[in-house]
Design a protein around this motif. Structure first.
Motif, PDB file in Angstrom:
ATOM      1  N   ASP A 127      38.984 -17.384 -18.733  1.00  7.96           N
ATOM      2  CA  ASP A 127      37.663 -17.031 -18.351  1.00  7.96           C
ATOM      3  C   ASP A 127      37.609 -15.680 -17.966  1.00  7.96           C
ATOM      4  O   ASP A 127      36.162 -14.953 -18.186  1.00  7.96           O
ATOM      5  N   SER A 340      34.629 -16.148 -21.333  1.00  6.88           N
ATOM      6  CA  SER A 340      33.914 -17.306 -21.556  1.00  6.88           C
ATOM      7  C   SER A 340      32.577 -17.375 -20.801  1.00  6.88           C
ATOM      8  O   SER A 340      32.455 -16.132 -19.954  1.00  6.88           O
ATOM      9  N   THR A 341      31.459 -18.136 -20.786  1.00 12.02           N
ATOM     10  CA  THR A 341      30.478 -17.903 -19.981  1.00 12.02           C
ATOM     11  C   THR A 341      30.500 -17.891 -18.556  1.00 12.02           C
ATOM     12  O   THR A 341      30.207 -17.325 -17.860  1.00 12.02           O
ATOM     13  N   ALA A 342      31.713 -19.167 -18.039  1.00 11.91           N
ATOM     14  CA  ALA A 342      31.868 -19.203 -16.808  1.00 11.91           C
ATOM     15  C   ALA A 342      32.433 -17.805 -16.518  1.00 11.91           C
ATOM     16  O   ALA A 342      32.252 -17.358 -15.202  1.00 11.91           O
ATOM     17  N   ALA A 344      31.889 -14.638 -17.339  1.00 12.98           N
ATOM     18  CA  ALA A 344      30.769 -13.931 -17.495  1.00 12.98           C
ATOM     19  C   ALA A 344      30.109 -13.822 -16.119  1.00 12.98           C
ATOM     20  O   ALA A 344      29.820 -12.690 -15.557  1.00 12.98           O
ATOM     21  N   ILE A 345      29.903 -15.252 -15.734  1.00  9.41           N
ATOM     22  CA  ILE A 345      29.175 -15.433 -14.438  1.00  9.41           C
ATOM     23  C   ILE A 345      30.017 -14.890 -13.374  1.00  9.41           C
ATOM     24  O   ILE A 345      29.464 -14.217 -12.399  1.00  9.41           O
TER      25      ILE A 345
END
Length: 378
Positions: A127, A340-342, A344-345
């Motif tokens: 991630d 991943s999106t997670a 990126a957050i």
């Protein structure tokens, strides 16, 4: 599907032997730092990784023609809550992180697109890729992993160049008034009893000094973060193992004693003509006005010069005392990449952290929140 490199064999070896002769040879010819030393990494992977819930991710690159080691990337897979991270083998004990590889071979790897693709495939999935504590001027790991450009950390490393004799270095590195102040305090300290300074030369004296360091550091860091690492059995075991096994070659542990009792100690690593300070402790309560820390570092510098060292490296952290001994700042760098999106957050949250700290500080100045200093736990 990527084609394998025709020059290199690349694999993950979770049980890689960092104490092997082939790794020692690679390390000696590499641009790595003291924190990738065979003893350091062996103890980190065997003593700390499991306690941290981290899995070894050791990427090993060999020359296909000879099977000789070309590069070792000592990494870890660590889960921080739901976020899967890949990071250098650090676990809060290392100050400088780098690939174990010579500049020449690293350039060859960068020119081999197939080799780079294989390495990137083995490092994933994640991630968040987070490579912190990268020293200035070292191998560009971000190019190898196709990650964004490195950015400066909010802290520096400090080192002072040593020249012989000691008096010449002191005159050039330290302010004259500070020299006089330390000389006065040293005379005052000598009047309190039988004062001695030495480098530990056997396991018994090493363990004695480490026990005293643990005692002195406990109260000092009790209210800061999660406390001092030496108070945790797995970390005490790590430092003890490295200090005892590396004594006389890779490790020095200095002790100042009053009437036979340790009142100050400095633990550090020896690498390529430099002495790198990694941990210190002082009897501040017993000698409040004596500036034990400054007197200790002055004696350490003197001993390093007498041994022929060219550099006293205070390592990472912007503590003011480092400049008093001629320490010059060197930037530290970090490389991060979301996978991943997670991730990126999480990366966005990390980048906002300085703003959150600044906001908290400003609020505290209005007495709405208690102020709290942030001193590194190591």
């Amino acid at each position: 599907m990527n084609r394998p490199s025709i020059h290199f064999d690349i694999a993950v070896e979770q049980a890689f032997d960092f104490l092997s002769p082939e790794y020692a040879e690679l390390f000696d010819g590499s641009a790595a730092t003291a924190f990738q030393h065979p003893l350091w990494l062996h103890s980190l992977y065997t003593r700390l990784a499991s306690h941290a819930g981290a899995d070894a991710l050791v990427v090993v690159v060999r020359h296909r023609a000879t099977r000789a080691l070309a590069m070792v990337l000592p990494l870890l897979r660590v889960r921080h809550g739901p976020i899967r991270t890949v990071e250098f083998a650090d676990l809060r004990v290392s100050d400088y992180l780098a690939p174990v590889c010579s500049p020449k071979v690293f350039s060859q790897l960068l020119a081999d697109e197939s080799a780079c693709a294989e390495i990137r495939c083995l490092v994933g999935p994640f991630d968040l890729l987070r490579m912190t504590k990268l020293p200035d001027g070292r191998l560009p790991i971000e190019n190898l992993l196709d990650a964004p450009r490195r950015v400066a950390m909010d802290t520096n490393a400090y080192a002072t160049v040593l020249v012989a004799p000691f008096d010449k270095w002191r005159a050039s590195a330290m302010d004259r008034s500070y020299q006089k102040e330390l000389a006065k305090k040293y005379r005052q300290l000598q009047k309190k009893g039988a004062l001695s300074f030495s480098c530990c030369n056997d396991s018994a004296s090493v363990l004695e000094a480490l026990d005293v360091m643990r005692k002195f550091r406990g109260p000092r860091f009790q209210s800061q973060g999660d406390g001092d690492l030496l108070q945790r059995p797995e970390y005490y075991g790590f430092y003890s193992d490295v200090a005892v096994r590396g004594l006389g070659d890779f490790v020095r542990l200095y002790a100042m004693k009053m009437d036979g009792e340790v009142i100050a100690a400095v633990l550090g690593l020896c690498h390529q003509g430099s002495f790198l300070v990694i941990m210190s402790a002082f009897d501040i309560a017993g000698y409040k006005s004596q500036s034990l820390g400054a007197l200790m570092f002055e004696q350490v510098a003197k001993d390093c010069i007498e041994r022929g060292d060219q550099m006293l490296d205070f390592t990472i952290g912007d503590e003011p005392y480092k400049k008093l001994f001629g320490g010059q700042p060197s930037p530290m760098w970090t490389v991060t990449q979301a996978g991943s999106t997670a991730g990126a957050i999480a990366l966005f949250a990390l980048k906002q952290a300085p703003w959150l700290k600044l906001a908290a500080k400003r609020v505290s100045e209005f007495r709405l929140l208690p102020t709290r200093s942030s001193t590194p736990a190591r």
